[in-house]
Write a protein that holds these residues in place. Structure first.
Motif, PDB file in Angstrom:
ATOM      1  N   SER A  85     -11.503   3.960  13.596  1.00  0.00           N
ATOM      2  CA  SER A  85     -10.896   2.615  13.525  1.00  0.00           C
ATOM      3  C   SER A  85     -11.149   1.981  12.162  1.00  0.00           C
ATOM      4  N   VAL A  86     -12.380   2.135  11.677  1.00  0.00           N
ATOM      5  CA  VAL A  86     -12.748   1.519  10.392  1.00  0.00           C
ATOM      6  C   VAL A  86     -11.780   1.980   9.315  1.00  0.00           C
ATOM      7  N   LYS A  87     -11.497   3.274   9.321  1.00  0.00           N
ATOM      8  CA  LYS A  87     -10.597   3.825   8.297  1.00  0.00           C
ATOM      9  C   LYS A  87      -9.135   3.451   8.599  1.00  0.00           C
ATOM     10  N   ASN A  88      -8.728   3.697   9.848  1.00  0.00           N
ATOM     11  CA  ASN A  88      -7.303   3.512  10.197  1.00  0.00           C
ATOM     12  C   ASN A  88      -6.811   2.082  10.033  1.00  0.00           C
ATOM     13  N   TYR A  89      -7.690   1.124  10.294  1.00  0.00           N
ATOM     14  CA  TYR A  89      -7.267  -0.272  10.221  1.00  0.00           C
ATOM     15  C   TYR A  89      -7.613  -0.935   8.893  1.00  0.00           C
ATOM     16  N   SER A  90      -8.061  -0.145   7.907  1.00  0.00           N
ATOM     17  CA  SER A  90      -8.407  -0.762   6.611  1.00  0.00           C
ATOM     18  C   SER A  90      -7.126  -1.129   5.867  1.00  0.00           C
ATOM     19  N   LYS A  91      -7.243  -2.191   5.077  1.00  0.00           N
ATOM     20  CA  LYS A  91      -6.058  -2.685   4.351  1.00  0.00           C
ATOM     21  C   LYS A  91      -5.521  -1.612   3.407  1.00  0.00           C
ATOM     22  N   LYS A  92      -6.443  -0.851   2.831  1.00  0.00           N
ATOM     23  CA  LYS A  92      -6.028   0.175   1.857  1.00  0.00           C
ATOM     24  C   LYS A  92      -5.133   1.230   2.532  1.00  0.00           C
ATOM     25  N   VAL A  93      -5.573   1.687   3.699  1.00  0.00           N
ATOM     26  CA  VAL A  93      -4.814   2.732   4.406  1.00  0.00           C
ATOM     27  C   VAL A  93      -3.453   2.190   4.855  1.00  0.00           C
ATOM     28  N   LEU A  94      -3.427   0.943   5.343  1.00  0.00           N
ATOM     29  CA  LEU A  94      -2.161   0.361   5.803  1.00  0.00           C
ATOM     30  C   LEU A  94      -1.216   0.113   4.628  1.00  0.00           C
ATOM     31  N   GLN A  95      -1.796  -0.318   3.491  1.00  0.00           N
ATOM     32  CA  GLN A  95      -0.982  -0.511   2.284  1.00  0.00           C
ATOM     33  C   GLN A  95      -0.363   0.822   1.855  1.00  0.00           C
ATOM     34  N   GLU A  96      -1.156   1.879   1.942  1.00  0.00           N
ATOM     35  CA  GLU A  96      -0.650   3.213   1.576  1.00  0.00           C
ATOM     36  C   GLU A  96       0.505   3.624   2.506  1.00  0.00           C
ATOM     37  N   ALA A  97       0.376   3.250   3.771  1.00  0.00           N
ATOM     38  CA  ALA A  97       1.447   3.585   4.733  1.00  0.00           C
ATOM     39  C   ALA A  97       2.743   2.881   4.355  1.00  0.00           C
ATOM     40  N   ILE A  98       2.626   1.606   3.936  1.00  0.00           N
ATOM     41  CA  ILE A  98       3.816   0.853   3.503  1.00  0.00           C
ATOM     42  C   ILE A  98       4.458   1.539   2.301  1.00  0.00           C
ATOM     43  N   VAL A  99       3.623   1.889   1.320  1.00  0.00           N
ATOM     44  CA  VAL A  99       4.128   2.503   0.082  1.00  0.00           C
ATOM     45  C   VAL A  99       4.799   3.844   0.403  1.00  0.00           C
ATOM     46  N   ARG A 100       4.148   4.623   1.263  1.00  0.00           N
ATOM     47  CA  ARG A 100       4.690   5.937   1.637  1.00  0.00           C
ATOM     48  C   ARG A 100       6.077   5.788   2.287  1.00  0.00           C
ATOM     49  N   ASN A 101       6.198   4.824   3.184  1.00  0.00           N
ATOM     50  CA  ASN A 101       7.488   4.598   3.868  1.00  0.00           C
ATOM     51  C   ASN A 101       8.583   4.214   2.893  1.00  0.00           C
ATOM     52  N   ILE A 102       8.264   3.255   2.004  1.00  0.00           N
ATOM     53  CA  ILE A 102       9.292   2.776   1.061  1.00  0.00           C
ATOM     54  C   ILE A 102       9.635   3.866   0.053  1.00  0.00           C
ATOM     55  N   ASN A 103       8.625   4.642  -0.364  1.00  0.00           N
ATOM     56  CA  ASN A 103       8.905   5.730  -1.310  1.00  0.00           C
ATOM     57  C   ASN A 103       9.936   6.694  -0.740  1.00  0.00           C
TER      58      ASN A 103
END
Lengths: 423, 231
Positions: free
Chosen positions: A288-306
């Protein structure tokens, strides 16, 4: 207001994937304390759609991408007569993508996922129930918790927030392996069996707290544990158990949008090692600590838009894109998880509304490779755990609820739509 | 807490169960004290939902398979061995065409415009083959197909004109039909068609239709292309 708009980043894939065994339609419901009056509900719906015009959009095909167009055909409330999350009967241009049903004391909103996510649908349902109660003459107040029809529509509500929070970059690639798959015999005729259990949220929270976990972590761990117990009997499939949990990005990235704005966190345990509920809970807390971190979620946004920004993808004709997306999803992506558990959390209703609402439900559609999924929702201390399945086998669900009642002594109240059980 | 509904108990699962259920949804064991008069949380699903599955299975799977078995296989054997009477090919074609007509018009939920287009192609192809398997007099390409294209384009444009909100739904099919209007002229150029005036009439009608679409629906037309072609 523009008459048409592009699909948001998360919505792009849903129309390509929609089919009978993957309806991509989910349901949020409010169970009231009195029987619903359809005439008043229709009036409430007429008022509510004015506040949420994007919910009446229909999807059309372009040469390269689909797009959404506002539709002025009025929505009609309908008595529920089919199983929850039923696929669209018609083409997306011909049929409303948001439907409102009533049955006894329940008001249900079924939404095609391309229109909005669970959070957006819940906002719509809250307004609908508020307007319904108001029309009945109940003394309800919005208390800044309801988007009422008298408010202006904020432009941010229509934005694609993925683009707002996109920062150019190249996040590391994620290499996922295939997950353990729940298998069984499909219902014939095909359909969705919903089995729901109502428990006290505060009692459950106490149990989770004793184990040093949040309520979602505890229920997720229990789900993975019951799947593990089944998988340990299935010696052929030794792949890890992975449960995906949709994350509402609005909590981390402030946004008023009513369109899709979510990411997916994947939780994983080995099915080869000896597991216990406690061991699984520890693994989930760590992940949870990793999955819900802002960094990981930000990366998910970037990956989707890319993905959306790949130049060659923009010029591939839509029919070819559909083939690629379908194959990629059904042969690969859908097999990366064992099932999905979505938690809409504690629904924040105005105090004046709570005496009229007994509980709320969220039913998440099963997919071709994930025949069992779970949705959670809490209101008035009543937490409804809704399992939807398209297969006859019921052991995971039975064991899940029995664990709550027999191991923890919780009062669990069960009801079901009995699809595939009683003829 | 009873969640607003009357309850029963499953001793095996140690849970409370909605009073109207006859079996425990978790373990499937029969429940005592079931009260059928108590309203259920979900409706009893209508039989048609389940029977429609068998209806679809029959019409969409079994009937086509029976046609293949009864007609296509003997035809194929006739063609491959060169023995027997080729009359069967015509019958097969007629039945296949009729099946496409029934399956994709009456039994399909596809878009009306697509149905329209598919049936024009289906009938044109069937007539063309009938014409050429027979004495090849060219009546299909010379007369029937050009006039069928003119009539169908006219019909679809009339529908869209009368019900303007259908424009965005039907635009792609209207445009496809208009462009199909140039097909007979192309067939004349490659000498498949021997008579000029029906082909020229179809092409002329297609040009008039394009102009009509551009001038009468110009605003919608341009907006439509912006939407359809965005990337």
């Amino acid at each position: 207001m523009n008459k048409w708009t592009k699909l948001d980043n998360a919505a792009i894939v849903f129309p390509s994937l929609a089919k009978a065994k993957n309806s991509t339609i989910y349901r949020v419901s409010a169970v009231l304390k009195e029987t619903v009056l359809p005439v008043r509900l229709q009036q409430a719906l007429d008022i509510t759609v004015k506040r949420y015009p994007m919910m009446t959009m229909r999807i059309h095909k372009g040469l390269f991408w689909r797009y959404m167009e506002y539709d002025d055909e009025p929505l009609r409330v309908k008595r529920e007569d089919d199983y929850p999350c039923h696929p669209l009967q018609d083409r997306m241009t011909m049929e409303a993508l948001l439907k409102v049903f009533y049955y006894q004391r329940r008001i249900s909103v079924e939404v095609f996922h391309a229109i909005t996510d669970g959070s957006g649908a819940m906002e719509f349902l809250k307004t609908l129930v508020y307007e319904y109660l108001r029309l009945l003459g109940k003394a309800v107040e919005p208390e800044d918790k309801i988007r009422t029809a008298s408010e202006d529509i904020h432009p941010e509500e229509l934005e694609d927030s993925f683009h707002r929070y996109y920062t150019p970059g190249r996040p590391p690639k994620i290499r996922n392996t295939k997950a353990y798959q729940i298998t069984g015999t499909y219902f014939e005729p095909y359909g969705n069996n919903v089995t729901q259990g109502v428990v006290s949220a505060s009692a459950l929270r106490q149990i989770a707290k004793k184990q040093g976990a949040t309520l979602t972590e505890f229920l997720l761990a229990l789900l993975m544990y019951t799947i593990y117990r089944q998988s340990s009997q299935d010696r052929k499939d030794q792949r890890p158990i992975k449960v995906s949990v949709p994350v509402n990005l609005r909590q981390m990235f402030p946004s008023k949008t009513l369109r899709n704005f979510f990411a997916v966190a994947l939780f994983e345990i080995s099915s080869q090692q000896e597991q216990s509920l406690f061991k699984i809970l520890c693994a989930i807390k760590e992940q949870s600590v990793k999955n819900y971190s802002k960094k990981v979620l930000q990366e998910a946004i970037v990956r989707n838009i890319n993905l959306e920004k790949i130049k060659i993808a923009r010029f591939i004709p839509l029919p070819i894109k559909d083939i690629i997306v379908k194959n990629r999803y059904f042969l690969y992506n859908d097999k990366l998880r064992t099932c999905t558990m979505t938690n809409l959390g504690r629904v924040d209703l105005p105090k004046t509304m709570t005496p009229y609402v007994d509980r709320m439900e969220v039913v998440f559609y099963p997919t071709a490779n994930n025949p069992l999924n779970c949705g959670l929702c809490t209101v008035n201390d009543n937490m409804t755990i809704s399992f939807s399945r398209t297969i006859r086998e019921n052991r995971i669900i039975g064991e899940y609820f029995r664990y709550l009642s027999q191991e923890y002594g919780l009062e669990v109240k069960i009801y079901s739509n009995e699809w595939g059980i009683s003829d | 807490m009873n969640g607003g509904f009357q309850i029963n108990h499953c001793i095996h699962c140690q849970v409370t169960v909605e009073a109207s259920l006859q079996e425990c949804p978790l373990c499937g064991k029969k429940l005592t004290n079931t009260r059928l008069s108590v309203p259920r949380s979900y409706p009893a699903y209508a039989l048609h939902n389940k029977s429609s599955y068998y209806f679809q299975l029959f019409w969409k799977t079994l009937v086509p398979l029976m046609f293949i078995g009864a007609f296509l296989i003997p035809s194929l054997i006739t063609l491959l061995t060169g023995e027997g009477d080729l009359w069967l090919n015509r019958e097969t074609l007629g039945i296949a065409s009729a099946w496409v007509l029934v399956r994709y018009t009456f039994l399909s939920r596809m878009h009306m415009g697509k149905k329209f287009l598919l049936q024009i192609m289906n009938i044109s192809l069937a007539l063309f083959i009938f014409d050429h398997v027979g004495e090849a007099r060219g009546w299909s390409v010379n007369y029937v197909i050009p006039f069928m294209l003119i009539c169908s384009t006219l019909a679809m444009m009339y529908i869209v004109y009368k019900r303007k909100r259908l424009w965005s739904d039907y635009a792609v099919y209207v445009m496809t039909l208009i462009f199909l209007g140039f097909l007979p002229s192309f067939l004349y150029l490659i000498r498949v068609t021997s008579l000029l005036w029906p082909s020229a009439a179809a092409a002329g009608f297609a040009i008039v239709s394009l102009i009509a679409v551009y001038f009468f629906l110009d605003k919608n037309f341009r907006s439509y292309f912006n939407r359809r072609l965005h990337f």
